[in-house]
Design a protein around this motif. Sequence first.
Motif, PDB file in Angstrom:
ATOM      1  N   VAL A   1       0.848  -1.195   0.000  1.00 30.92           N
ATOM      2  CA  VAL A   1       0.000   0.000   0.000  1.00 30.92           C
ATOM      3  C   VAL A   1       0.880   1.240   0.000  1.00 30.92           C
ATOM      4  O   VAL A   1       1.858   1.327   0.749  1.00 30.92           O
ATOM      5  N   SER A   2       0.552   2.190  -0.886  1.00 30.53           N
ATOM      6  CA  SER A   2       1.255   3.469  -0.898  1.00 30.53           C
ATOM      7  C   SER A   2       0.608   4.410   0.108  1.00 30.53           C
ATOM      8  O   SER A   2      -0.505   4.177   0.571  1.00 30.53           O
ATOM      9  N   ALA A   3       1.323   5.495   0.437  1.00 26.02           N
ATOM     10  CA  ALA A   3       0.876   6.411   1.492  1.00 26.02           C
ATOM     11  C   ALA A   3       0.523   5.629   2.751  1.00 26.02           C
ATOM     12  O   ALA A   3      -0.510   5.846   3.390  1.00 26.02           O
ATOM     13  N   ALA A   4       1.418   4.712   3.122  1.00 30.12           N
ATOM     14  CA  ALA A   4       1.125   3.754   4.187  1.00 30.12           C
ATOM     15  C   ALA A   4       1.030   4.382   5.567  1.00 30.12           C
ATOM     16  O   ALA A   4       0.466   3.764   6.482  1.00 30.12           O
TER      17      ALA A   4
ATOM     18  N   ALA B   1       2.082  -7.502   4.922  1.00 28.38           N
ATOM     19  CA  ALA B   1       1.824  -6.098   4.607  1.00 28.38           C
ATOM     20  C   ALA B   1       3.135  -5.348   4.433  1.00 28.38           C
ATOM     21  O   ALA B   1       3.992  -5.359   5.320  1.00 28.38           O
ATOM     22  N   VAL B   2       3.262  -4.693   3.282  1.00 31.62           N
ATOM     23  CA  VAL B   2       4.440  -3.877   2.990  1.00 31.62           C
ATOM     24  C   VAL B   2       3.954  -2.476   2.639  1.00 31.62           C
ATOM     25  O   VAL B   2       3.083  -2.307   1.782  1.00 31.62           O
ATOM     26  N   GLY B   3       4.503  -1.483   3.307  1.00 30.43           N
ATOM     27  CA  GLY B   3       4.102  -0.110   3.065  1.00 30.43           C
ATOM     28  C   GLY B   3       5.108   0.651   2.230  1.00 30.43           C
ATOM     29  O   GLY B   3       6.285   0.273   2.139  1.00 30.43           O
ATOM     30  N   ILE B   4       4.623   1.713   1.606  1.00 35.11           N
ATOM     31  CA  ILE B   4       5.471   2.698   0.924  1.00 35.11           C
ATOM     32  C   ILE B   4       5.133   4.048   1.538  1.00 35.11           C
ATOM     33  O   ILE B   4       3.956   4.428   1.610  1.00 35.11           O
TER      34      ILE B   4
ATOM     35  N   PHE C   1      -2.617  -1.568  -3.176  1.00 30.61           N
ATOM     36  CA  PHE C   1      -3.625  -0.560  -2.869  1.00 30.61           C
ATOM     37  C   PHE C   1      -3.042   0.793  -3.219  1.00 30.61           C
ATOM     38  O   PHE C   1      -2.125   1.288  -2.564  1.00 30.61           O
ATOM     39  N   GLU C   2      -3.587   1.399  -4.291  1.00 31.99           N
ATOM     40  CA  GLU C   2      -2.997   2.605  -4.860  1.00 31.99           C
ATOM     41  C   GLU C   2      -3.629   3.883  -4.332  1.00 31.99           C
ATOM     42  O   GLU C   2      -4.836   4.103  -4.476  1.00 31.99           O
TER      43      GLU C   2
END
Length: 342
Positions: free
Chosen positions: A161-164, A183-186, A229-230
């Motif tokens: 997911v971006s903007a995590a 779960a991996v965030g950006i 998840f964009e």
Amino acid sequence: MASATPWPLVSTLVNRQVVLASRPTVGAALEHFRIEDIPMPSPGEGEVLLRTLYLSVDPYMLRVIKGITTYDPVNPGEALVGRTICEVVGSRHPDYVPGDTVFLYARWQNYHVAPGGRLRKVDAHVMPPSAYLSVLGHSALTAWAGLLDVGRPKAGETVVVSAAAGAVGSMVGQIARIQGCRAVGIAGGAAKCAHVVDTLGFEACVDYRSPTFAQDLRAAVPGGIDVYFENVGGAVFDTVLALLNHSARVPLCGLVSHYSGEDAITFRHWGQMLTQLVRIQAFRVSDYLPRFDEAMADMARWYGEGRIRYHESVAQGIENAPAAFVDMLTGRNVGKQLVRLS
């Protein structure tokens, strides 16, 4: 019809609102807003007088003030409108008494009146009022619906997911973990990435500002990406495209990097969509409002079990609402951006 309930003498109260001074053509800046003093309203039959406690500050509002046709626009000279939590201070409606806490869409101002039928009560004794704009509000509904209904993660899959560290992204990753996913965030910056991993419990978080972002993301998802998840778009999305697995799903929630019109790029990895038979689906949270109670039941249960955490960035005072909005668009907030008025 209930008789009028006494409320504070309105002539002694100060009412101010945030007005759109001019329509931005690119990003929003403080010069696009102004604060105005306005008369105190008085409720008519079937109406309540409300004191705003919290304003919800959301990325979609940039499209509103820019006049994007998918939303009812706010025009120059008009007050901004958004999600709010308010306290009833006077009532001429039988279902509401002073002290009730309610949710509604309303102008960004200190006091206003609204018909009782437009209000939804929230229980400020169970959760703080602000929570009904974050972990028990539309940000949570967006994460819940976009991930579970559009993304449809399966246990063992990798969800990115971006903007995590934001209001929606922080919930997406935690819900993914509840579903048995990795779960991996950006996020932007080391501090936000540390928050995403250490506080929210993601398995990893990658800093998109790093010159080695592409290599770092690849290392964080050795088995590829099953659900992305964009929230952002732009170069981040292009980097992710190269790592999508066969039959990956992409819930398209937002493209905040494009809202200002400054981030037009050439996608180098768009062919992955065809090669990997990727499904990308845009969605709007408004389409899921009929399922709001179902989603909030899940969120409340998970929060009660200690499986969901949330963070709020809170600006103080209506005069600081424009700055909070601009800061949110540039990613200076962590978690849900709010403005506390009272």
